[in-house]
Every structure is written in C-alpha cells, then in structure tokens.
Design a protein around this motif. Structure first.
Motif, PDB file in Angstrom:
ATOM      1  N   VAL A   1       0.871  -1.185   0.000  1.00  0.00           N
ATOM      2  CA  VAL A   1       0.000   0.000   0.000  1.00  0.00           C
ATOM      3  C   VAL A   1       0.898   1.223   0.000  1.00  0.00           C
TER       4      VAL A   1
ATOM      5  N   LYS B   1      -2.991   7.632   0.083  1.00  0.00           N
ATOM      6  CA  LYS B   1      -3.682   7.186   1.285  1.00  0.00           C
ATOM      7  C   LYS B   1      -4.636   8.281   1.765  1.00  0.00           C
TER       8      LYS B   1
ATOM      9  N   ARG C   1      -8.625   0.253   6.021  1.00  0.00           N
ATOM     10  CA  ARG C   1      -7.537  -0.604   6.489  1.00  0.00           C
ATOM     11  C   ARG C   1      -7.658  -0.898   7.989  1.00  0.00           C
TER      12      ARG C   1
ATOM     13  N   TRP D   1      -7.065  -1.723   0.073  1.00  0.00           N
ATOM     14  CA  TRP D   1      -6.724  -2.702   1.112  1.00  0.00           C
ATOM     15  C   TRP D   1      -7.335  -4.024   0.667  1.00  0.00           C
TER      16      TRP D   1
ATOM     17  N   ILE E   1      -4.606  -3.219  -6.816  1.00  0.00           N
ATOM     18  CA  ILE E   1      -4.393  -1.838  -6.355  1.00  0.00           C
ATOM     19  C   ILE E   1      -4.153  -0.908  -7.532  1.00  0.00           C
TER      20      ILE E   1
END
Length: 635
Positions: A209, A213, A221, A526, A563
């Motif tokens: 990750v 964010k 998460r 996540w 992702i």
C-alpha cells in the motif's frame, strides 16, 4: 444590406488549431453571402472580425464553413461561431454550435442553436440538413454485437476505429496511457522492494500500500474486520446497488439443525421490518477464471443483515453457496464462529461483491448503458435536436455473469425512485447513497423538465416527433436487444415520460457512474477488504486457519494488480468536468440559460448540504458530492 460582427472560437486542447485557412458563409432565410474573409484558427483563441454584405439575408439559420489546405491537411477543432448583425440587434448574439473536428475540404453547415425553435419558419432547410446529417452519422456510428446476450456496442475494434469526434483528446490519451505505464512500473517496483513471494500474515498487505492514502482508505484498512463496517459498505460503499429489505425469508436459506435460535431471530427482525439481505445467486454455477495456470474459485453467497435502532447494519448469517440436491446442506457462518472462520466467510462475500460491482453495477449499468445511449443519439437525433443537446455524452465466466445481469436489467433498476423503493431502502437515515441519489435525481429531473417544456409545448408535440420516437426505439429494441419486456419504453406518449427517460440517461452517465467508480482505490486498495480473486475453494466447515486464509486471498502479483487497476479506474481525471458545468454551449437564448443556471444553483445547494451533513458523521459519504461527479462517463 447588413453589417455583421463574427467571432470564431477554436478548442483549447492539443492540436485544436490548424495551419489551414477557413472560409465562411452566412445563410439567412432570404439569401446567403460569402464573407470573403480567410482565417487561420489558433488553439484556444477566438478570432473576431466585422463584415458588410450587400444582400438582405433575413434571420440567420446557418453558418457554412470550409477548411482549405495547400500542402498539408491539418484538422481544426471548432467550438462555435457567434454572429451579431443588423437583422438581430447588435446586442443579441446568434450562436452556431460546432464542437467537432473539421477535416477535409467539404463545406460544413452549422445550424443556429435555436434551430428547433425556428423549425416552423424554415422547415425545409432544417429538415434537409437533419436528414443529411443523420444519413452520414449512421454510416459512421454502426451497431455491433460484442457478445450475444449483452447490449450492443459501437462497431469499433479500437479507439482508432471510432469517428474522430468521439476519440479521447490528445491530452487525455497521453494521460491515460501514461498512467498505465506508471502502474506497470509500480507493480514491478513493489515486487522488487518488498521481496515478497507469498503472504505470511494479513499485515503483509501493508507492504504494497504505497499511494494516495486518503482518510477513507485508512479507515478501510483499520476497520475492515468490524461487522458494522462490513454492513456499512452495503449501504454506502462502492456497490450500494444490491442490498434489499427482506419481505420473507429467502427460500435458499436452509437453517441447519441446532440453530433454531437463529431462525427465531430472523423471523423477529423480519416482522419488525429490520431484516435485510444481499443475494449473489447470479454467480451460482459460473466457471471461475484460470490465472497463470491456476484455477481460481467463486462463491454465490447470501448474507442476512439486521438493522439496529442506531442505523448500523450488522450481518447475522452468511451462506456461501446455495443448497444443491446432491450435496450436503451448506453451513451457515455466524458472528459467533471463531474469528478467522467468520473473517474468511466475510472475505468470500466481498469477493463476490467485487465481481458483481465491476461487471453489473459498474460495467453494465453505467458504461455499456452509456454506450447504447450515445450510439442511438448519434444515429437518431440531429445536432439541432434539443434532446441531443441534453444527453450528448461524450472470457468466459465474466461473460456469463454479464448475460445473466443483462437478462434481469430492468428500467426501474436504473431509476433511483423506483429502484430504492423496490429494494425497501427509502427513508433509512443511514442510507446516505440513497439520500444523495434521490436528491440528485430530483435536481436533474427539474433541469430536464425545464429544457423539455421550452421545446415541447404539449404531449402531442412529443408524440409527433419522429426523431425522438426513433431514438427511443433504437435504444430499447436495437441497442438493448428488445428490452421492452423489462419495462424499457418503445415510445414516448407524454412530456412526463420523456423527462423521466432523459433523467435516467443523465443520472446513469453521471451520478450513478460516480457512485460506483469513485473511491475504488479507497475501498479496494486494502485487498483483504474486497479481494479480486480467491485461490482456494470456499470453506465447507468451520475449521479455518491463518494459513488457509492467506492461501485463499490474492497472491502478491494479483494484489498489486488490484491496487494499480483500482487507482487507474477510480482516480480523478485531470480534465474532469463537473456535472452541469460542461463547456459546450449547444443552447442559446435566455430560456435555456436560465434553466441551466437553476440547475447549477441546485447542485451548489446540494453540495453545501452534503458538506454540512458530513461534518457530523463519523464516516463522511462523498461519492455523490456534485463537484466530484463527472458530467459524463469518461473512462
């Protein structure tokens, strides 16, 4: 004789200008005149000039233009041409929308923006132009069958096969291709720097990750294991389209011996109107994919929820596969099971939700529907038509899922007032998607009604509009392969029917796409929260170990890919145009401009309401904030 002031506006994106010269004519109801001016259009600029003509042109109805090349043919993107003249007061502008590429040496006719309102004065001129325009468009925009049982698509194998006017602009194309390359590089770097070949624990996922964010992604998460957060996602997550209030206990729900207490709880919640369900039977029997030689696995879960007085939606039981006559009764997984057992059961549900979100809620109900609307619009509605100006938009197992989803796609399911009522979700304080979707539907509906009422004086005018009726049939009978048995109309008998349908088109291509597209990286970044694939079969017992969980979730490469793709699809586009703030000015005159201003004001009001509401929420819902909603499907 007349004196005219003319403004020629060129697009502002890459290569919009041209080294070729442009010649113009003004066409009125009584005569036409070549302006004798030669222009060289420059990117992002508006060229202004004044000219005298000897003829009495009368009210202007067309501008004709021709691009002339000497050595090099260089396309030009014309936004619009605006004229002020003697027939119309110098204070009053007459707009001729274009918004397309001008290629070749042919003469192009641009009808005045108010052509629909003037059609009785110049019926022959406009009718001939419309027929010629549609004849050309039908050769450019042809239907094709991608796969049987799925809505038709435009006949193009790649972007290069599309007409130039509907391809990505150069800047967007460079950005799109650049992010693809960046994503591939990032996957390689993650494999290199993490040195991971397999997972040992759930915490290992933290090592991949890296980017973007947000507050929401961090909340995912931290909270993905919590039952209330699991339930929240069915109301306000990336796929809020599946949950429904139970009207009876599902027939597939078999209560195993020894769990009679659960049966009583379910029946009590049902009587209270607090029992909800999410059923993934659409996936039953679907053949899972094979990735790099390894067979993947699918489930077809059923989840039963209860709504608590505080608005929290909590799972009560999970059945991972429907009962089968030649197999043992499938187990019911419960919150009281061992933590890893319950966690794996919820992960299987979210994997199934990932499949139906991307294939049904996202691809089918927004992208494929938008393509049907767009192709039918280009084939049936000439550029001067008011509805054209309102709605203009710019395997294996997965195909079986799409076919099944298409077979149960109804008109009501695309209209939030009907869909949310059918699913029993009206009036739930914690259903934020439902609340915002209904508000947006009402705002879009007012806008559509305003525009339709300006151009259609009554129901009989709608009924007698052949282009409009052909557009409706083209969508339902051709693009959707005969969807009238699923509630889609084949004609419009009133202004109200027309407004409802056009509202559905706009909502689908803007707000609904935003709801199921935005935030993909937040919800899917996540990976354990919504795994894209599962490498082991669903559990048939409650004996689950950490090794089983890690062997089931996506491997390192698959997780990195999830992702990257989630970021690529769900990120904000650099050329994003918010709903209601399109740059194209297809309408002119005070009436349409007032309707558009009211639309923009209503959206601004809703934006403020959502911002104020979110300040008081533990977890804000932002996917349907108007300033975050794109004007159309653009990726």
């Amino acid at each position: 004789m007349g004196h005219y002031r003319v403004a020629v506006a060129t697009g502002s994106f890459a290569f919009s200008g041209s080294v070729n010269s442009v010649q113009l004519w003004l066409v009125g109801l009584r005569a036409e005149a070549e302006l004798g001016m030669t222009l060289w259009p420059i990117k992002g600029q508006t060229m202004n000039f004044e000219v005298d003509v000897s003829e009495d042109l009368g009210p202007l109805v067309f501008v004709k233009l021709r691009k002339i090349h000497l050595l090099v043919k260089d396309a030009w993107f014309c936004n619009h041409i605006t004229v002020w003249g003697s027939e119309q007061s110098m204070e009053k502008e007459v707009v001729f929308p274009c918004y397309r590429w001008v290629q070749g040496d042919d003469i192009i006719c641009l009808p005045v923006a108010t052509a629909w309102m003037m059609r009785n004065e110049a019926q022959g001129l406009f009718q001939k132009h419309a027929e010629e325009e549609l004849e050309e468009r039908r050769t450019l925009y042809r239907w094709a069958t991608w796969k049987e049982g799925i809505p038709l698509s435009v006949d193009a194998a790649s972007e290069k096969d599309l007409p130039v006017d509907v391809r990505f602009y150069e800047g967007k194309k460079i950005d799109f291709e650049g992010t693809q390359v960046a994503g591939v590089i990032e996957i390689g770097l993650k494999r290199l720097y993490t040195c991971l070949s397999s997972w040992d624990s759930l915490e290992d996922f933290n090592q991949i990750v890296w980017r973007n964010k947000s507050a929401l992604s961090e909340r995912v998460r931290q909270s993905w294991k919590d039952d209330d957060f699991f339930g929240y996602q069915f109301l306000n997550g990336i796929n809020p389209t599946l949950l429904r209030r139970s009207t009876s206990l599902p027939t597939r729900l078999v209560i195993p011996p020894g769990t009679e207490g659960l049966q009583a709880q379910l029946e009590r919640k049902l009587q209270e109107g607090r029992l909800f369900e999410a059923d993934y039977s659409l996936l039953a029997g679907i053949q899972a994919n094979e990735i790099q030689g390894e067979r993947q696995h699918l489930a077809a879960p059923l989840v039963m929820f209860k709504m608590e007085p505080d608005g929290k939606l909590l799972p009560m039981a999970i059945q991972l596969q429907p009962p089968c006559s030649d197999s043992p009764v499938p187990p019911l997984f419960l919150p009281s099971d061992p933590s890893l057992t319950w966690l794996l059961a919820k992960a299987w549900v979210k994997n199934s939700d990932f499949q139906l979100h991307e294939l049904q809620a996202h691809l089918l109900k927004t992208h494929l529907m938008a393509e049907v609307f767009a192709v039918a619009t280009m084939r049936c509605l000439p550029g001067m038509h008011p509805i054209f100006k309102v709605v203009n938009t710019g395997g294996g197992g997965h195909l079986d899922v799409l076919r099944r989803a298409t077979a149960c796609l109804t008109y009501r399911s695309l209209c939030p007032p009907d869909d949310l009522a059918d699913r029993g979700l009206l009036g739930l304080p914690s259903a934020l998607y439902a609340h915002d979707a209904l508000r947006l539907w009402d705002i879009i509906s007012r806008y559509v009604q305003g525009m339709v009422q300006l151009h259609y004086s009554g129901d009989e005018v709608v009924q007698s509009d052949p282009e409009l009726q052909a557009w409706c049939r083209e969508i339902t009978e051709i693009g959707l392969c005969g969807a009238q048995d699923r509630g889609f109309p084949v004609s419009f008998q009133s202004r109200a029917e027309l407004c409802y349908f056009v509202t559905m088109c706009i909502f689908t291509c803007s707000a609904q796409h935003s709801a199921v597209n935005q935030g993909q990286l937040d919800w899917y970044g996540w990976v354990p929260n919504a795994p894209c694939t599962m490498r082991q079969p669903p559990p048939t017992t409650k004996d689950v170990t950490l090794e089983m969980v890690m062997a089931t979730l996506p491997n390192v490469h698959q997780a990195c890919l999830q992702i990257t793709i989630s970021w690529h699809l769900g990120r904000f586009q650099p050329d994003m145009v918010p709903l209601g703030h399109h740059k194209e000015e297809y309408f002119s005159g005070p009436g349409p401009k007032a309707v558009l201003r009211r639309f923009q004001d209503d959206l601004e009001t809703l934006e403020g309401e959502i911002v104020a509401r979110n300040k008081g929420l533990d977890l804000p819902y932002e996917h349907l904030k108007p300033k975050r909603i794109e004007n159309s499907v653009t990726i």
